[in-house]
Write a protein that holds these residues in place. Structure first.
Motif, PDB file in Angstrom:
ATOM      1  N   ARG A  31       0.832  -1.213   0.000  1.00 18.41           N
ATOM      2  CA  ARG A  31       0.000   0.000   0.000  1.00 18.41           C
ATOM      3  C   ARG A  31       0.862   1.257   0.000  1.00 18.41           C
ATOM      4  O   ARG A  31       0.549   2.240  -0.679  1.00 18.41           O
ATOM      5  CB  ARG A  31      -0.928   0.005   1.217  1.00 18.41           C
ATOM      6  N   ALA A  32       1.971   1.220   0.731  1.00 18.25           N
ATOM      7  CA  ALA A  32       2.861   2.387   0.782  1.00 18.25           C
ATOM      8  C   ALA A  32       3.504   2.634  -0.580  1.00 18.25           C
ATOM      9  O   ALA A  32       3.618   3.784  -1.026  1.00 18.25           O
ATOM     10  CB  ALA A  32       3.930   2.175   1.856  1.00 18.25           C
ATOM     11  N   VAL A  33       3.945   1.572  -1.250  1.00 19.47           N
ATOM     12  CA  VAL A  33       4.538   1.733  -2.583  1.00 19.47           C
ATOM     13  C   VAL A  33       3.487   2.183  -3.577  1.00 19.47           C
ATOM     14  O   VAL A  33       3.735   3.068  -4.416  1.00 19.47           O
ATOM     15  CB  VAL A  33       5.200   0.410  -3.045  1.00 19.47           C
ATOM     16  N   HIS A  34       2.299   1.613  -3.502  1.00 19.15           N
ATOM     17  CA  HIS A  34       1.193   1.994  -4.389  1.00 19.15           C
ATOM     18  C   HIS A  34       0.906   3.490  -4.290  1.00 19.15           C
ATOM     19  O   HIS A  34       0.837   4.204  -5.302  1.00 19.15           O
ATOM     20  CB  HIS A  34      -0.049   1.174  -4.032  1.00 19.15           C
ATOM     21  N   GLN A  35       0.778   3.989  -3.070  1.00 16.61           N
ATOM     22  CA  GLN A  35       0.510   5.410  -2.868  1.00 16.61           C
ATOM     23  C   GLN A  35       1.710   6.263  -3.285  1.00 16.61           C
ATOM     24  O   GLN A  35       1.557   7.337  -3.882  1.00 16.61           O
ATOM     25  CB  GLN A  35       0.153   5.686  -1.405  1.00 16.61           C
ATOM     26  N   GLY A  36       2.900   5.761  -2.996  1.00 19.73           N
ATOM     27  CA  GLY A  36       4.106   6.494  -3.376  1.00 19.73           C
ATOM     28  C   GLY A  36       4.230   6.659  -4.884  1.00 19.73           C
ATOM     29  O   GLY A  36       4.686   7.701  -5.371  1.00 19.73           O
ATOM     30  N   LEU A  37       3.837   5.642  -5.652  1.00 14.58           N
ATOM     31  CA  LEU A  37       3.890   5.737  -7.112  1.00 14.58           C
ATOM     32  C   LEU A  37       2.864   6.732  -7.641  1.00 14.58           C
ATOM     33  O   LEU A  37       3.122   7.441  -8.621  1.00 14.58           O
ATOM     34  CB  LEU A  37       3.674   4.357  -7.740  1.00 14.58           C
ATOM     35  N   ILE A  38       1.709   6.808  -6.998  1.00 18.25           N
ATOM     36  CA  ILE A  38       0.708   7.818  -7.379  1.00 18.25           C
ATOM     37  C   ILE A  38       1.293   9.220  -7.204  1.00 18.25           C
ATOM     38  O   ILE A  38       1.174  10.085  -8.084  1.00 18.25           O
ATOM     39  CB  ILE A  38      -0.577   7.644  -6.546  1.00 18.25           C
ATOM     40  N   GLU A  39       1.949   9.431  -6.074  1.00 14.80           N
ATOM     41  CA  GLU A  39       2.547  10.741  -5.798  1.00 14.80           C
ATOM     42  C   GLU A  39       3.714  11.026  -6.746  1.00 14.80           C
ATOM     43  O   GLU A  39       3.881  12.161  -7.217  1.00 14.80           O
ATOM     44  CB  GLU A  39       2.994  10.799  -4.339  1.00 14.80           C
ATOM     45  N   LEU A  76       0.523   6.665 -15.149  1.00 17.15           N
ATOM     46  CA  LEU A  76       0.496   5.547 -14.209  1.00 17.15           C
ATOM     47  C   LEU A  76      -0.827   4.810 -14.365  1.00 17.15           C
ATOM     48  O   LEU A  76      -1.896   5.405 -14.217  1.00 17.15           O
ATOM     49  CB  LEU A  76       0.655   6.047 -12.771  1.00 17.15           C
ATOM     50  N   CYS A  77      -0.751   3.502 -14.678  1.00 20.64           N
ATOM     51  CA  CYS A  77      -1.953   2.706 -14.935  1.00 20.64           C
ATOM     52  C   CYS A  77      -2.278   1.838 -13.719  1.00 20.64           C
ATOM     53  O   CYS A  77      -1.430   1.081 -13.251  1.00 20.64           O
ATOM     54  CB  CYS A  77      -1.740   1.792 -16.134  1.00 20.64           C
ATOM     55  N   GLU A  78      -3.502   1.941 -13.256  1.00 18.84           N
ATOM     56  CA  GLU A  78      -3.970   1.021 -12.223  1.00 18.84           C
ATOM     57  C   GLU A  78      -4.339  -0.308 -12.886  1.00 18.84           C
ATOM     58  O   GLU A  78      -4.825  -0.337 -14.019  1.00 18.84           O
ATOM     59  CB  GLU A  78      -5.173   1.600 -11.491  1.00 18.84           C
ATOM     60  N   GLN A  79      -4.113  -1.405 -12.182  1.00 20.07           N
ATOM     61  CA  GLN A  79      -4.305  -2.723 -12.778  1.00 20.07           C
ATOM     62  C   GLN A  79      -5.640  -3.338 -12.348  1.00 20.07           C
ATOM     63  O   GLN A  79      -5.996  -3.319 -11.169  1.00 20.07           O
ATOM     64  CB  GLN A  79      -3.144  -3.631 -12.397  1.00 20.07           C
ATOM     65  N   ASN A  80      -6.334  -3.882 -13.326  1.00 22.81           N
ATOM     66  CA  ASN A  80      -7.629  -4.517 -13.100  1.00 22.81           C
ATOM     67  C   ASN A  80      -7.414  -5.867 -12.415  1.00 22.81           C
ATOM     68  O   ASN A  80      -6.665  -6.706 -12.928  1.00 22.81           O
ATOM     69  CB  ASN A  80      -8.330  -4.700 -14.448  1.00 22.81           C
ATOM     70  N   PRO A  81      -8.059  -6.112 -11.256  1.00 19.41           N
ATOM     71  CA  PRO A  81      -7.885  -7.407 -10.579  1.00 19.41           C
ATOM     72  C   PRO A  81      -8.233  -8.596 -11.472  1.00 19.41           C
ATOM     73  O   PRO A  81      -7.692  -9.693 -11.280  1.00 19.41           O
ATOM     74  CB  PRO A  81      -8.851  -7.308  -9.388  1.00 19.41           C
TER      75      PRO A  81
END
Length: 275
Positions: free
Chosen positions: A173-181, A190-195
Motif C-alpha cells: 500500500r505504501a509503494v502503491h501510494q508512493g507511485l501515485i505521488e 500511471l496505470c492502475e491494474q484490473n484485478p
C-alpha cells in the motif's frame, strides 16, 4: 550509480540493420519477461517501428539489488548497462514501459528505497525526453490474497522472505501510494491494474488475458500517425524472433557470462538489447 561494463573483447553485435524510427525501453520482471515480444509489438502498434529496444527484465528481477532465481543471478535494473547504452545512443523518439515494481517488497526492501530506485529510473528516462507509461502495484489483488495463498506463493517464489501477509500488504500500500505521488510529481502515465487481469497468485497476469490487457495499458501512449514506420508497426503483429535475445551480463552457478548487444532481432528488423 555503478554500471556494468562489458569487456572490450565481447563488444560484437548483430549485422547492421536499417535505422530504427524510435527507441523502446522496457523495465520489469516476470510479467514483462513472459510477454516481451507481445509488449514490443503492442507498443509499436501505437508508436511505429522498426525500433531499438533496450530491455532490463528477468524472472524475479529487482530494481535495485542483485536477484537470483535458481542458478541464474542478475544485477539490479539500476546497475545494468542499459543506462550507459541509453546515454550514448542517438537522439530519437523514446517510449518507456516500467512494470513489476512489487518484487522488491518480497525481497524485504523498504517502500522508501523502492520508490527511490523507481524515481531514479524515471529521472534517467526523462533526460531522454521519454514518454513513460508505468503500471502501479495490483493492490486489490494483493490485498485479497488469503493467508494460505499468500504463504504458498511467498514460499514458492520468494523462499527467503519472512514478511507476514499483513506486513507485505502494508508495504504494498505504501509503494502503491508512493507511485501515485511520484507520477503526479514527475508527470508520467500511471496505470492502475484490473484485478481481473491477475492469476491466482495476485501478481502475475493470466496468460490468456495478456493481449487485451496490454492493449489497454498501451492506449496511454496514444498514436503517432505521422511518425515514420507507423503503418509498418501496425502491420507487424505477426512478427517473430529471427534471433532471441540473451542477457548482456548474468551469473550462472556464480560464473560471469557476457553476450554482446544487441542480441535479439525481430522480423521487422527491430533490434533488442537485453540487460
Amino acid at each position: 550509480m555503478n554500471k556494468l561494463k562489458m569487456p572490450l573483447r565481447t563488444r560484437r553485435c548483430l549485422p547492421q540493420q536499417p535505422k530504427p524510427v524510435n527507441r523502446i525501453v522496457l523495465l520489469g520482471a516476470s510479467n514483462l519477461t513472459l510477454s516481451l515480444r507481445l509488449v514490443i509489438r503492442q507498443i509499436q502498434y501505437h508508436c511505429g517501428g522498426p525500433s531499438e529496444v533496450l530491455a532490463a527484465v528477468g524472472h524475479g528481477r529487482s530494481y535495485g539489488q542483485n536477484s537470483q532465481v535458481l542458478i541464474r543471478e542478475l544485477p539490479g535494473i539500476i546497475a545494468s548497462s542499459l543506462w550507459s547504452q541509453l546515454d550514448s545512443g542517438d537522439a530519437q523518439p523514446t517510449y518507456a514501459f516500467l512494470t513489476d515494481i512489487g518484487n522488491d517488497i518480497l525481497y524485504e526492501c523498504l517502500p522508501a528505497q523502492i520508490l527511490q530506485w523507481v524515481a531514479w529510473c524515471v529521472d534517467q528516462l526523462q533526460k531522454q525526453s521519454a514518454q513513460i507509461v508505468m503500471t502501479n502495484l495490483p493492490i486489490a489483488s494483493i490485498a485479497s490474497l488469503s493467508e494460505w495463498r499468500y504463504q504458498f506463493f511467498r514460499n514458492l517464489f520468494y523462499p527467503s522472505c519472512q514478511l507476514s501477509r499483513c506486513e507485505a500488504i502494508e508495504r504494498a500500500r505504501a509503494v502503491h501510494q508512493g507511485l501515485i505521488e511520484l507520477a503526479a510529481r514527475k508527470q508520467f502515465e500511471l496505470c492502475e491494474q484490473n484485478p481481473q487481469w491477475m492469476s491466482a497468485d495476485g501478481i502475475h497476469y493470466a496468460y490468456w488475458k495478456r493481449d487485451a490487457l496490454y492493449r489497454d495499458i498501451f492506449e496511454h501512449f496514444g498514436t503517432v500517425p505521422d511518425q515514420p514506420g507507423f503503418a509498418k508497426g501496425k502491420q507487424s503483429f505477426s512478427q517473430s524472433w529471427q534471433q532471441r535475445p540473451r542477457f548482456a551480463y548474468k551469473k550462472v552457478w556464480g560464473k560471469e557470462k557476457y553476450t554482446p548487444q544487441p542480441s535479439g532481432l525481430l522480423a521487422d528488423n527491430t533490434m533488442v538489447s537485453l540487460y
